[in-house]
Every structure is written in structure tokens, then in C-alpha cells.
Design a protein around this motif. Structure first.
Motif, PDB file in Angstrom:
ATOM      1  N   ASN A 289      12.751  20.064   0.362  1.00 45.95           N
ATOM      2  CA  ASN A 289      11.875  20.487   1.459  1.00 45.95           C
ATOM      3  C   ASN A 289      10.400  20.358   1.072  1.00 45.95           C
ATOM      4  O   ASN A 289       9.559  19.986   1.908  1.00 45.95           O
ATOM      5  N   ARG A 290      10.100  20.633  -0.201  1.00 44.75           N
ATOM      6  CA  ARG A 290       8.715  20.530  -0.668  1.00 44.75           C
ATOM      7  C   ARG A 290       8.240  19.072  -0.671  1.00 44.75           C
ATOM      8  O   ARG A 290       7.094  18.782  -0.310  1.00 44.75           O
ATOM      9  N   VAL A 291       9.127  18.151  -1.069  1.00 45.08           N
ATOM     10  CA  VAL A 291       8.779  16.722  -1.070  1.00 45.08           C
ATOM     11  C   VAL A 291       8.520  16.231   0.347  1.00 45.08           C
ATOM     12  O   VAL A 291       7.509  15.563   0.623  1.00 45.08           O
ATOM     13  N   LEU A 292       9.417  16.573   1.283  1.00 49.68           N
ATOM     14  CA  LEU A 292       9.258  16.126   2.672  1.00 49.68           C
ATOM     15  C   LEU A 292       7.989  16.709   3.289  1.00 49.68           C
ATOM     16  O   LEU A 292       7.298  16.033   4.069  1.00 49.68           O
ATOM     17  N   ARG A 293       7.664  17.945   2.916  1.00 52.89           N
ATOM     18  CA  ARG A 293       6.442  18.572   3.440  1.00 52.89           C
ATOM     19  C   ARG A 293       5.191  17.862   2.907  1.00 52.89           C
ATOM     20  O   ARG A 293       4.211  17.692   3.638  1.00 52.89           O
TER      21      ARG A 293
ATOM     22  N   HIS B  51       2.192   7.769  -4.988  1.00 57.71           N
ATOM     23  CA  HIS B  51       1.391   8.397  -6.045  1.00 57.71           C
ATOM     24  C   HIS B  51       0.721   9.674  -5.543  1.00 57.71           C
ATOM     25  O   HIS B  51       0.681  10.685  -6.252  1.00 57.71           O
ATOM     26  N   ILE B  52       0.211   9.631  -4.322  1.00 57.78           N
ATOM     27  CA  ILE B  52      -0.439  10.817  -3.733  1.00 57.78           C
ATOM     28  C   ILE B  52       0.556  11.968  -3.636  1.00 57.78           C
ATOM     29  O   ILE B  52       0.242  13.118  -3.980  1.00 57.78           O
ATOM     30  N   VAL B  53       1.764  11.678  -3.175  1.00 62.13           N
ATOM     31  CA  VAL B  53       2.784  12.718  -3.008  1.00 62.13           C
ATOM     32  C   VAL B  53       3.192  13.298  -4.355  1.00 62.13           C
ATOM     33  O   VAL B  53       3.300  14.525  -4.517  1.00 62.13           O
ATOM     34  N   LYS B  54       3.413  12.442  -5.345  1.00 60.75           N
ATOM     35  CA  LYS B  54       3.822  12.932  -6.668  1.00 60.75           C
ATOM     36  C   LYS B  54       2.725  13.776  -7.304  1.00 60.75           C
ATOM     37  O   LYS B  54       3.009  14.796  -7.935  1.00 60.75           O
ATOM     38  N   THR B  55       1.473  13.369  -7.116  1.00 62.10           N
ATOM     39  CA  THR B  55       0.347  14.160  -7.633  1.00 62.10           C
ATOM     40  C   THR B  55       0.266  15.507  -6.914  1.00 62.10           C
ATOM     41  O   THR B  55       0.006  16.547  -7.544  1.00 62.10           O
TER      42      THR B  55
ATOM     43  N   PRO C 217       0.797  -1.240   0.000  1.00 59.70           N
ATOM     44  CA  PRO C 217       0.000   0.000   0.000  1.00 59.70           C
ATOM     45  C   PRO C 217       0.822   1.279   0.000  1.00 59.70           C
ATOM     46  O   PRO C 217       0.287   2.346  -0.298  1.00 59.70           O
ATOM     47  N   ILE C 218       2.107   1.190   0.296  1.00 56.04           N
ATOM     48  CA  ILE C 218       2.930   2.409   0.300  1.00 56.04           C
ATOM     49  C   ILE C 218       3.046   2.997  -1.106  1.00 56.04           C
ATOM     50  O   ILE C 218       3.293   4.199  -1.270  1.00 56.04           O
ATOM     51  N   GLU C 219       2.838   2.175  -2.146  1.00 49.42           N
ATOM     52  CA  GLU C 219       2.887   2.674  -3.524  1.00 49.42           C
ATOM     53  C   GLU C 219       1.807   3.724  -3.746  1.00 49.42           C
ATOM     54  O   GLU C 219       2.013   4.683  -4.500  1.00 49.42           O
TER      55      GLU C 219
ATOM     56  N   ASP D  85       4.512  14.860   4.921  1.00 44.73           N
ATOM     57  CA  ASP D  85       3.909  15.214   6.220  1.00 44.73           C
ATOM     58  C   ASP D  85       2.426  15.535   6.083  1.00 44.73           C
ATOM     59  O   ASP D  85       1.656  15.358   7.030  1.00 44.73           O
ATOM     60  N   ASN D  86       2.024  16.019   4.889  1.00 41.59           N
ATOM     61  CA  ASN D  86       0.639  16.457   4.687  1.00 41.59           C
ATOM     62  C   ASN D  86      -0.286  15.357   4.182  1.00 41.59           C
ATOM     63  O   ASN D  86      -1.454  15.626   3.905  1.00 41.59           O
ATOM     64  N   VAL D  87       0.234  14.135   4.015  1.00 41.35           N
ATOM     65  CA  VAL D  87      -0.625  13.029   3.544  1.00 41.35           C
ATOM     66  C   VAL D  87      -1.735  12.779   4.570  1.00 41.35           C
ATOM     67  O   VAL D  87      -1.463  12.622   5.766  1.00 41.35           O
ATOM     68  N   ASP D  88      -2.966  12.743   4.109  1.00 42.76           N
ATOM     69  CA  ASP D  88      -4.127  12.533   4.987  1.00 42.76           C
ATOM     70  C   ASP D  88      -4.066  11.120   5.581  1.00 42.76           C
ATOM     71  O   ASP D  88      -4.039  10.124   4.846  1.00 42.76           O
ATOM     72  N   MET D  89      -4.037  11.033   6.907  1.00 45.86           N
ATOM     73  CA  MET D  89      -3.913   9.735   7.577  1.00 45.86           C
ATOM     74  C   MET D  89      -5.124   8.838   7.312  1.00 45.86           C
ATOM     75  O   MET D  89      -4.994   7.614   7.229  1.00 45.86           O
ATOM     76  N   SER D  90      -6.304   9.443   7.151  1.00 41.01           N
ATOM     77  CA  SER D  90      -7.505   8.631   6.902  1.00 41.01           C
ATOM     78  C   SER D  90      -7.396   7.919   5.545  1.00 41.01           C
ATOM     79  O   SER D  90      -7.810   6.760   5.414  1.00 41.01           O
ATOM     80  N   ILE D  91      -6.823   8.605   4.547  1.00 41.75           N
ATOM     81  CA  ILE D  91      -6.620   7.977   3.228  1.00 41.75           C
ATOM     82  C   ILE D  91      -5.607   6.843   3.348  1.00 41.75           C
ATOM     83  O   ILE D  91      -5.789   5.751   2.792  1.00 41.75           O
ATOM     84  N   LEU D  92      -4.537   7.100   4.096  1.00 39.37           N
ATOM     85  CA  LEU D  92      -3.503   6.086   4.298  1.00 39.37           C
ATOM     86  C   LEU D  92      -4.078   4.843   4.987  1.00 39.37           C
ATOM     87  O   LEU D  92      -3.811   3.708   4.578  1.00 39.37           O
TER      88      LEU D  92
END
Length: 360
Positions: free
Chosen positions: A322-326, A297-301, A291-293, A329-336
Motif C-alpha cells: 500500500n505504501r508503494v502504490l501510494r 528512482h523517485i518512488v524508491k527514494t 523516462p519511466i526509469e 500516486d504522489n509523484v509530482d506530475m510536473s517532474i514527470l
């Protein structure tokens, strides 16, 4: 009854009409043909008259222009396999108004280059399908006893990912991604990411780990992935990852990662034994069971959307990092969490498709 009229008689009818000026009825009586036949002979063009072959418009692309386009095309392809005809013509220095998109496309197609579907993973052979099917069957049995195996037993999911730094993020975000310029036989030597020699800009390499209910628990940059690096990585970071993921069922220290040779080397496996943890092995070439894939995809989008929304036309490598790491951090935990919870359905889908890859 249809009679064949000789070419000599036809010529006589035409000459008589031209110089003697008889009517068609009189011509017919004189040469033994009907009035309509005399009319047709006199009013049609003679077969013997030579006609010039109609030629098409002159070629727009000269040999010199063709060389310029092909040279520029190969230079652009080394940087990124996804670009438009407009980008190609702008880079070549030729006047865009003089050449249509179709003209340039036909030139490239004649050389074997077409805008083909981008390939991301290798094709599955019969052995791969059998392994994936056996894995899905085994997991189905496990899920009968432990329905929450992927959330309550596996501590975290780990994988490496690369992000390409572009000096003009906006232009890179606007480029087509689904198709790349390649020949039919190139296969996976040229994918949506570029060629295996990593062209197109400096890359940011990260090792990322996610856990159910905790989100992204690790995002560690690295330069080169090999057995020695991953051995030290396990010793330095895995205990921390298990701690952040929290206690799991039966106090197991179980995690998931793919089958990269550097990560499954003998040296790396010895480090796993030393810290007393266990790898839950998934089949090779199976991103649909990790599921990490989806997180990648979410981060690249998100990176592409941010570049378009903020009109980012210039960016240094440190700013990009810095933008990638941020974004992680902003990935929605509920989606994950929902992504990890979808694993039982994925197992069922793999069984239904007899081991073939599924949409994930």
C-alpha cells in the motif's frame, strides 16, 4: 686514506679499554688508530651480539573467530549485498569493541571480498554502442520534423519494476546503496538489488505506465512475467491506457517499453496487432532513453525517506504494498512531464558521447 681495521684489533681495543682503563688517546697510540676511532670502537655495540627479532602484537582474529566472521558474512550477503562492518559484527555475536573495522575489512579483503561499486546494468559492447548511435541519429531526424515527438506522439511509457519488502524498512533505508560486497569476477551476478535468485525478502512486482500531462496512469501488480501473462495484460489494459493518455498526433497508438523477452515475445506482439497499436522500440540496455526509469528512482527514494522520517521499524507485506502504490500516486506530475520533455536533450547527449550511456 681510509683503513680497514680487522676484527681482532677491534676486539683488543675494546678489551683493553674494559680491563686496563686506558684513555682513548692512549688506546690510539697503542694500537695505531686515531682517538676518535678508538672511541667509536669502544662505544658501539658489537656486531656479533645476537638481537631478538621484534615481533608485532599478537593476532586479534583467531582461526575460530575468522570462521565465524566469514560464515556470518556469507549469510548476510545472501539476504543483501549492502551492509556495514558494524552490522556484520552484531550479527556474528562477537564483541564489537574487540575488533576494529579495519581488522575485519582486511580479513574479508584477503578472501577476495571488497566493498566495490554496485553494478546495475550490463556493460555496453561495440555493437550496443553502434545500435544506440543509429537510434539517436534516427531520432534526431524525427525531432527535426516533430520537435514534440516524445510528448505528442507517444501515448505512454511502460515498464516492469520490483520493490523488495524488508521487515525493518528503517534499517534497509540506512544501509549503503552505492557499493556491495563482492569479488572482482562476480560482475552482474551480484548487483545493488542482490543476486539474480532474488534474495533479501519477498518482492512486489508492478507493471507501471506514465503519460505526459496525465501522470502515472497504470500500476498493476503481478506474480510472474512471461509471454502468456503479457499477452493477457495487453488485451486487458492497453486500450484503457491509450484512453487515459488521451488522443495523440495523427491518432497514433504508439507506446514505449524495454526489450524484455516476455514483453517482446511472438505472442505479445500478436496481441499488439489485435488491438492495433505500435511499439516504439528503444535499444537494449538503455534505461537512459526510457523516462519511466526516473519515476522508479523517485518512488524508491520516497520510500526510503518515508521509512527514515516515520522511523518505520516493522512492516507487513500488505502495508509495504500500500505504501508503494501510494508513493506512485504522489509523484509530482510536473517532474514527470519535465522528465519526458528532456528526451530531445538526451538524444543529443547520446550522439555527443558516441552511443555511451548518459546521466539521466
Amino acid at each position: 686514506m681510509v683503513r680497514n681495521i680487522s676484527s681482532e684489533k677491534r676486539a683488543l681495543v675494546q678489551l683493553t679499554k674494559e680491563f686496563v682503563h686506558l684513555s682513548y688517546r692512549e688506546l690510539g697510540r697503542k694500537y695505531g688508530v686515531s682517538k676518535s676511532t678508538a672511541y667509536n670502537i669502544c662505544n658501539r655495540k658489537m656486531k656479533t651480539k645476537s638481537r631478538e627479532r621484534k615481533r608485532g602484537r599478537p593476532k586479534v582474529v583467531t582461526e575460530r573467530t575468522e570462521r565465524i566472521i566469514l560464515r556470518t558474512f556469507l549469510q548476510l550477503r545472501r539476504k543483501s549485498p549492502s551492509f556495514s562492518i558494524k552490522d556484520l559484527m552484531s550479527e556474528s555475536g562477537l564483541e564489537i569493541a574487540n575488533y576494529s573495522r579495519r581488522t575485519v575489512s582486511r580479513l574479508l579483503n584477503k578472501r577476495g571480498y571488497k566493498l566495490r561499486q554496485a553494478r546495475k546494468k550490463g556493460l555496453l559492447n561495440e555493437n550496443d554502442l553502434a545500435i544506440r548511435k543509429r537510434y539517436a541519429q534516427a531520432m534526431k531526424k524525427t525531432l527535426r520534423d516533430e520537435p514534440n515527438f516524445f510528448t505528442n506522439h507517444i501515448a505512454f511509457y511502460l515498464d516492469g519494476v520490483s520493490f523488495i519488502h524488508k521487515c525493518d524498512p528503517l534499517k534497509a533505508a540506512m544501509q549503503p546503496k552505492a557499493r556491495v560486497w563482492r569479488t572482482k569476477g562476480e560482475g552482474l551476478t551480484l548487483t545493488a538489488k542482490g543476486s539474480k535468485s532474488l534474495p533479501g525478502g519477498k518482492r512486489l512486482h508492478l507493471v507501471v505506465a506514465i503519460a505526459h500531462g496525465k501522470g502515472v496512469i497504470l500500476k498493476e501488480p503481478y506474480d510472474k512475467m512471461d509471454g502468456t501473462f503479457f499477452y493477457n495484460f495487453i488485451k486487458n489494459h492497453f486500450n484503457l491506457c491509450f484512453g487515459k493518455a488521451g488522443p495523440k498526433a495523427d491518432r497514433k497508438r504508439l507506446f514505449v517499453m524495454d526489450n524484455d523477452p516476455s514483453q517482446t515475445s511472438k505472442k505479445a506482439m500478436s496481441a499488439l496487432k489485435e488491438i492495433e497499436c505500435e511499439l516504439h522500440q528503444i535499444p537494449a540496455r538503455s534505461p537512459d532513453v526510457n523516462p519511466i526509469e526516473n519515476v522508479f528512482h523517485i518512488v524508491k527514494t520516497s520510500l526510503e525517506k518515508e521509512a527514515i522520517d516515520l522511523q518505520i521499524r516493522k512492516e507487513s507485506f500488505d502495508e509495504f504494498k500500500n505504501r508503494v502504490l501510494r508513493c506512485f500516486d504522489n509523484v509530482d506530475m510536473s517532474i514527470l512531464d519535465r522528465t519526458i520533455e528532456s528526451m530531445p536533450k538526451r538524444i543529443e547527449a547520446i550522439l555527443a558521447s558516441k552511443g555511451k550511456r548518459i546521466k539521466y
